[in-house]
Each structure stands twice: as C-alpha cells, then as structure tokens.
Scaffold this active site. Sequence first.
Site, short mmCIF file in Angstrom:
data_model
loop_
_atom_site.label_atom_id
_atom_site.label_comp_id
_atom_site.label_asym_id
_atom_site.label_seq_id
_atom_site.Cartn_x
_atom_site.Cartn_y
_atom_site.Cartn_z
N CYS A 1 0.56 -1.34 0.01
CA CYS A 1 -0.21 0.23 -0.40
C CYS A 1 1.03 1.28 -0.17
CB CYS A 1 -1.04 -0.27 1.17
SG CYS A 1 -1.82 1.69 1.44
N CYS B 1 -0.24 4.13 2.25
CA CYS B 1 -0.81 3.83 4.10
C CYS B 1 -0.22 3.09 4.37
CB CYS B 1 -1.83 4.53 4.66
SG CYS B 1 -3.29 4.16 3.82
N SER B 2 -1.04 2.00 4.42
CA SER B 2 -1.35 0.77 5.39
C SER B 2 -2.32 -0.24 4.69
CB SER B 2 -0.58 0.48 6.68
OG SER B 2 -1.45 1.03 7.13
N CYS B 3 -3.02 0.34 3.50
CA CYS B 3 -4.18 -0.91 3.62
C CYS B 3 -4.25 -2.41 3.17
CB CYS B 3 -5.26 -0.08 2.30
SG CYS B 3 -5.61 1.33 2.24
#
Lengths: 189, 116
Positions: free
Chosen positions: A98, A101-103
């Site tokens: 991602c 961000c950190s999906c």
Amino acid sequence: MSELKPQAIRAEALESLLIEQNHLTAEAVDEVIIRYNERVGPMNGARVVAKAWADPDYKACLLEDGTKAIEEFEFEGGEIDKLVVVENTATVHNVVVCTLCSCYPWGLLGLPPRWYKDPAYRSRIVREPRAVLAEFGVVLDDDVEVKVWDSSAEVRYMVLPMRPDAAAAMDERAVLELITRDAMIGVAR
Amino acid sequence: MGLDQPLEGALAPPMRNGELAFEEPWQGRVFGMAKALCDAGCFEWAEFQAQLVETIREWERTPEGEYASAPAEQETYYNHFLAALERLLEAKQLVAGGAVEARSEAFAARPHGHDH
C-alpha cells in the site's frame, strides 16, 4: 511505574475521555485487540488458499470475485469492500503493497507486519521489486514477471501462492502450515 | 473506569509470525479504540482511513517526514494513527477541541506510584 511516553499518556487521555462520555468501554478496546491478535490472523487467509488449492472450481471463483468467494467463511473484522486475489504461477509473481499508508486485508491476514508500513518498503517495492524481493529471500528468474499491486481503501489484494507438489499428499492441517502470511503478501514464494 | 486506569500492564505485546503486532501497549490501545468506535457506529472506517492518509501526507511534507528513512518506525505510524483519530473525533464533535491536550497534561502531572 515507569515513565510513560507522551503518546502513551495522550492515548490514555483520549481513551478516558471517550469512556467518560460513553462512546467507548475499555472492554470493547480489549476485545478488539484480542480479536486481531488471536482470532483474526493469517490463518483466515490460509484457509482460503488451502481451499483454492484443493478445489479448482473454488479457485476459479476466488480469482473471479474474491469478495464473493470468501463470504462463505464469514470472517469477522473485515474491512474488505473489494478483495482481489492474484495468482502466482511459474511465470508470474505477485506482490502486494500500500503505497499511501498501510491498507491491508486484515480480515484475512490479521494486522500487517511492521515492515509493511515502512516507507522504504512502500516506495522501493514499486521501483525495484526484484531487489526488495531478493532481500526477503525470493530470487526470481528473469523470465518470471513481477506484478506489484497497490492496495487502497477500496481494493485489498491477496496473493494466491503456488501450490507445492507436496501439498497433494498432506492433510488439511499440514497444508495450512505451509501457507504463510508472507506468501500471501507476496514476499515469499 | 477512572482516570487512573493504567495503560500498561496486562497487555503484554503479542507475538505473531515471530513479530510483535504492537511494539508498545499504547499502540494496541489506539488501534483498539479506533476499531471499537467504528464498530459502535461513531464513524465509518473509510472516514478514518481518509483522515489517516491525510495526516500521513501532511507529515510527509514536513522536513521531518521528508527526510524520514527506514526503519520507519511503527511508533511514527501509530503517532499518525493517534493524531488522525483525535482529529476525526474532534471533527465529529465526539471529543471537544483541546480536551485531549488538557487531560494529557493532567495525566502527565500525576505522581508516580499512585495509580491505584
């Protein structure tokens, strides 16, 4: 008691305010943490992979419409509006990131590992995927195509790893142990 | 649940796949708060997601963010997570502006060893 960090105090302050105003209970927070640490984890994703390995029809459905194909498992704690499952083959290796961000497909893989949130991983896997994969121990032949999938709030990706030949002779429990979180992110082959 | 509820303690950082899911208990609390509030209908997860993306983007434009290098710290990430949660809750008027700041100061001033 030890000195708390400013963020720890701030988090505690926020939690106490929310509890006072009846927006939250400490138990609800505990429950989330327990759920993500224990009940939701890479094991959910592994069950999906094991089923796809064992059942070609299911695999076809999974690759066609991941969201629909995992409905039957009734995983809790989803946040997966749209799941896209990408298949590794002898000539294609998929890896998930991602970049924003950190999906991450939490409902399938639990909480993301810390390196997944690392800006270095997030940028380098796009620019130089082969080098990054090699650092994870995945050295790919030149004729293997690398596909990098960028997750978002709307679409989450999971890799369907290649089925090892040995899996055919194993029972389900043993097969599940073959399927690692890293393989489903695509940083293991 | 009073003001003296300890943040650390029972929440030993869990291990999974050989890694810590949370490096420090407060990170787990922050994550847990966000999810629990979402489960309770206080906001949509997508709204939080959007706020987190914006918070990280803003930080990436600051000198600190621009030159941030790996190992990018889980701590940095959860700082963003906490900041995003606070901003969203203020925007939703679930927490009054300045309230977190004021209570943090009060907590920071607590005498040690008097948590219970």
